[in-house]
Design a protein around this motif. Structure first.
Motif, PDB file in Angstrom:
ATOM      1  N   SER A 252      60.265 -12.915  14.215  1.00  0.00           N
ATOM      2  CA  SER A 252      59.625 -14.225  14.026  1.00  0.00           C
ATOM      3  C   SER A 252      59.153 -14.456  12.596  1.00  0.00           C
ATOM      4  O   SER A 252      58.500 -15.472  12.322  1.00  0.00           O
ATOM      5  CB  SER A 252      58.424 -14.370  14.966  1.00  0.00           C
ATOM      6  OG  SER A 252      58.796 -14.134  16.298  1.00  0.00           O
ATOM      7  N   GLU A 253      59.466 -13.535  11.693  1.00  0.00           N
ATOM      8  CA  GLU A 253      58.979 -13.653  10.304  1.00  0.00           C
ATOM      9  C   GLU A 253      59.206 -15.046   9.707  1.00  0.00           C
ATOM     10  O   GLU A 253      58.269 -15.625   9.117  1.00  0.00           O
ATOM     11  CB  GLU A 253      59.624 -12.545   9.446  1.00  0.00           C
ATOM     12  CG  GLU A 253      59.264 -12.573   7.972  1.00  0.00           C
ATOM     13  CD  GLU A 253      60.164 -13.477   7.140  1.00  0.00           C
ATOM     14  OE1 GLU A 253      59.631 -14.203   6.292  1.00  0.00           O
ATOM     15  OE2 GLU A 253      61.395 -13.465   7.338  1.00  0.00           O
ATOM     16  N   PRO A 254      60.401 -15.658   9.874  1.00  0.00           N
ATOM     17  CA  PRO A 254      60.602 -16.985   9.259  1.00  0.00           C
ATOM     18  C   PRO A 254      59.647 -18.058   9.806  1.00  0.00           C
ATOM     19  O   PRO A 254      59.175 -18.904   9.048  1.00  0.00           O
ATOM     20  CB  PRO A 254      62.058 -17.330   9.616  1.00  0.00           C
ATOM     21  CG  PRO A 254      62.719 -16.022   9.911  1.00  0.00           C
ATOM     22  CD  PRO A 254      61.647 -15.155  10.507  1.00  0.00           C
ATOM     23  N   ILE A 255      59.350 -17.998  11.100  1.00  0.00           N
ATOM     24  CA  ILE A 255      58.431 -18.975  11.713  1.00  0.00           C
ATOM     25  C   ILE A 255      57.036 -18.821  11.115  1.00  0.00           C
ATOM     26  O   ILE A 255      56.369 -19.806  10.772  1.00  0.00           O
ATOM     27  CB  ILE A 255      58.353 -18.748  13.244  1.00  0.00           C
ATOM     28  CG1 ILE A 255      59.719 -18.971  13.894  1.00  0.00           C
ATOM     29  CG2 ILE A 255      57.276 -19.618  13.889  1.00  0.00           C
ATOM     30  CD1 ILE A 255      59.753 -18.559  15.365  1.00  0.00           C
ATOM     31  N   LEU A 256      56.613 -17.554  10.977  1.00  0.00           N
ATOM     32  CA  LEU A 256      55.264 -17.293  10.467  1.00  0.00           C
ATOM     33  C   LEU A 256      55.173 -17.616   8.975  1.00  0.00           C
ATOM     34  O   LEU A 256      54.149 -18.104   8.497  1.00  0.00           O
ATOM     35  CB  LEU A 256      54.884 -15.831  10.735  1.00  0.00           C
ATOM     36  CG  LEU A 256      54.858 -15.457  12.227  1.00  0.00           C
ATOM     37  CD1 LEU A 256      54.643 -13.953  12.396  1.00  0.00           C
ATOM     38  CD2 LEU A 256      53.789 -16.241  12.976  1.00  0.00           C
ATOM     39  N   THR A 257      56.250 -17.362   8.264  1.00  0.00           N
ATOM     40  CA  THR A 257      56.300 -17.714   6.844  1.00  0.00           C
ATOM     41  C   THR A 257      56.158 -19.224   6.675  1.00  0.00           C
ATOM     42  O   THR A 257      55.369 -19.707   5.861  1.00  0.00           O
ATOM     43  CB  THR A 257      57.622 -17.232   6.215  1.00  0.00           C
ATOM     44  OG1 THR A 257      57.650 -15.801   6.268  1.00  0.00           O
ATOM     45  CG2 THR A 257      57.766 -17.688   4.769  1.00  0.00           C
ATOM     46  N   ASP A 258      56.913 -19.990   7.452  1.00  0.00           N
ATOM     47  CA  ASP A 258      56.835 -21.458   7.377  1.00  0.00           C
ATOM     48  C   ASP A 258      55.432 -21.949   7.687  1.00  0.00           C
ATOM     49  O   ASP A 258      54.921 -22.853   7.026  1.00  0.00           O
ATOM     50  CB  ASP A 258      57.824 -22.094   8.360  1.00  0.00           C
ATOM     51  CG  ASP A 258      59.247 -22.058   7.841  1.00  0.00           C
ATOM     52  OD1 ASP A 258      59.425 -21.689   6.659  1.00  0.00           O
ATOM     53  OD2 ASP A 258      60.169 -22.398   8.596  1.00  0.00           O
ATOM     54  N   ALA A 259      54.825 -21.371   8.727  1.00  0.00           N
ATOM     55  CA  ALA A 259      53.483 -21.817   9.130  1.00  0.00           C
ATOM     56  C   ALA A 259      52.487 -21.581   8.010  1.00  0.00           C
ATOM     57  O   ALA A 259      51.665 -22.453   7.696  1.00  0.00           O
ATOM     58  CB  ALA A 259      53.044 -21.082  10.400  1.00  0.00           C
ATOM     59  N   ASP A 260      52.561 -20.424   7.366  1.00  0.00           N
ATOM     60  CA  ASP A 260      51.604 -20.114   6.298  1.00  0.00           C
ATOM     61  C   ASP A 260      51.957 -20.862   5.009  1.00  0.00           C
ATOM     62  O   ASP A 260      51.084 -21.116   4.183  1.00  0.00           O
ATOM     63  CB  ASP A 260      51.542 -18.597   6.050  1.00  0.00           C
ATOM     64  CG  ASP A 260      50.338 -18.181   5.210  1.00  0.00           C
ATOM     65  OD1 ASP A 260      49.253 -18.773   5.389  1.00  0.00           O
ATOM     66  OD2 ASP A 260      50.480 -17.270   4.381  1.00  0.00           O
ATOM     67  N   ARG A 261      53.207 -21.227   4.855  1.00  0.00           N
ATOM     68  CA  ARG A 261      53.600 -22.009   3.676  1.00  0.00           C
ATOM     69  C   ARG A 261      52.982 -23.412   3.752  1.00  0.00           C
ATOM     70  O   ARG A 261      52.610 -23.995   2.750  1.00  0.00           O
ATOM     71  CB  ARG A 261      55.125 -22.109   3.620  1.00  0.00           C
ATOM     72  CG  ARG A 261      55.668 -22.092   2.231  1.00  0.00           C
ATOM     73  CD  ARG A 261      57.179 -22.011   2.227  1.00  0.00           C
ATOM     74  NE  ARG A 261      57.665 -20.703   1.851  1.00  0.00           N
ATOM     75  CZ  ARG A 261      58.839 -20.189   2.241  1.00  0.00           C
ATOM     76  NH1 ARG A 261      59.623 -20.880   3.063  1.00  0.00           N
ATOM     77  NH2 ARG A 261      59.212 -19.012   1.831  1.00  0.00           N
ATOM     78  N   ALA A 262      52.892 -23.920   4.973  1.00  0.00           N
ATOM     79  CA  ALA A 262      52.347 -25.268   5.162  1.00  0.00           C
ATOM     80  C   ALA A 262      50.859 -25.328   4.832  1.00  0.00           C
ATOM     81  O   ALA A 262      50.377 -26.324   4.304  1.00  0.00           O
ATOM     82  CB  ALA A 262      52.590 -25.724   6.606  1.00  0.00           C
ATOM     83  N   LEU A 263      50.119 -24.266   5.160  1.00  0.00           N
ATOM     84  CA  LEU A 263      48.656 -24.333   5.059  1.00  0.00           C
ATOM     85  C   LEU A 263      48.055 -23.267   4.143  1.00  0.00           C
ATOM     86  O   LEU A 263      46.889 -23.370   3.768  1.00  0.00           O
ATOM     87  CB  LEU A 263      48.031 -24.180   6.449  1.00  0.00           C
ATOM     88  CG  LEU A 263      48.336 -25.285   7.465  1.00  0.00           C
ATOM     89  CD1 LEU A 263      47.755 -24.922   8.813  1.00  0.00           C
ATOM     90  CD2 LEU A 263      47.774 -26.613   6.988  1.00  0.00           C
ATOM     91  N   GLY A 264      48.823 -22.247   3.831  1.00  0.00           N
ATOM     92  CA  GLY A 264      48.273 -21.134   3.048  1.00  0.00           C
ATOM     93  C   GLY A 264      49.170 -20.813   1.875  1.00  0.00           C
ATOM     94  O   GLY A 264      49.664 -21.701   1.201  1.00  0.00           O
TER      95      GLY A 264
END
Ligand code: ADP
Ligand code: MG
Length: 210
Positions: free
Chosen positions: A25-37
């Motif tokens: 799931s690394e890409p999903i988590l990367t995208d999520a943190d890219r949006a807000l962090g």
């Protein structure tokens, strides 16, 4: 048929399955943190879960609690950053509270999540509503308390639904902790990255026990 309880080795294998799921799931988590962090959450969790695999594979543990504590220690020592301490604390506090139990059952699920979220809140200072992983974890812990009498497969299924709903609810929240705090009102609309990780972790636990 779903599992009534998990043995120590099954608990270890469940956490190895969780590790694989997070790595995938690394890409999903990367995208999520890219949006807000700052975008490093996926890679950090991937690094942590590779350390978990190294610490757990082919190892024997004296209790289910020690399995979870091993997960926490591997994450803490390999990840760094806010989430290394936060996720490490979840597994260390939750695991420690299980004492020397040799099976993981519905009551163990309740104890693990209750003490896990308490440890995380004490360590990081976040409360429900701050748009952090606590917003998936706290509803999961509340649900776990309600379903403590059920077989572990059913308990984890209910807890996974609660974590997923908590992650979804984090979309509407305004961040007041961590890096996303500076976004203020603009932090609305996306789910918190750590809450995404919690939802994925609990879903993988459910799938293993099913
Ligand atoms: P960093 O913030 O150091 O870049 P990560 O990107 O790996 O670390 O993790 C960010 C996630 O960590 C956030 O999405 C949030 O869920 C969680 N987090 C950050 N600070 C806290 C805290 N004080 N309490 C609980 N969770 C936190
Ligand atoms: Mg980050």
């Amino acid at each position: 048929m779903g599992k009534e309880t998990l043995s120590i080795n099954e608990t270890r294998d469940m956490m190895l399955a969780v590790a694989d799921k997070i790595i995938e799931s690394e890409p999903i988590l990367t995208d999520a943190d890219r949006a807000l962090g700052d975008g490093d959450h996926g890679v950090g969790m991937e690094r942590g879960m590779n350390a978990v695999k190294e610490a757990l594979a082919n190892q024997e543990f004296p209790s289910v609690g020690k399995v979870f504590m091993g997960v926490g220690m591997a994450m803490m020592s390999s990840m760094g950053g806010a989430s290394g301490a936060i996720f490490g604390t979840l597994f260390r506090s939750g695991g420690k509270a299980l004492g020397d139990a040799e099976t993981f059952d519905g009551a163990g699920v309740a104890t693990f999540f209750k003490e896990g979220v308490e440890g995380v809140m004490k360590r990081g200072g976040a409360k429900p509503g701050d748009k952090t992983m606590v917003d998936a974890l706290a509803p999961a812990a509340d649900k776990a308390g309600e379903v403590a009498d059920l077989p572990v497969c059913e308990a984890l299924s209910a807890v996974a639904d609660a974590a997923e709903a908590g992650k979804e609810a984090s979309k509407d929240m305004i961040a007041t902790m961590g890096r996303a705090k500076t976004l203020g009102e603009n932090s609305r609309g996306k789910a918190d990255a750590g809450a995404c990780s919690v939802a994925i972790i609990v879903a993988a636990m459910r799938d293993f026990a099913a």
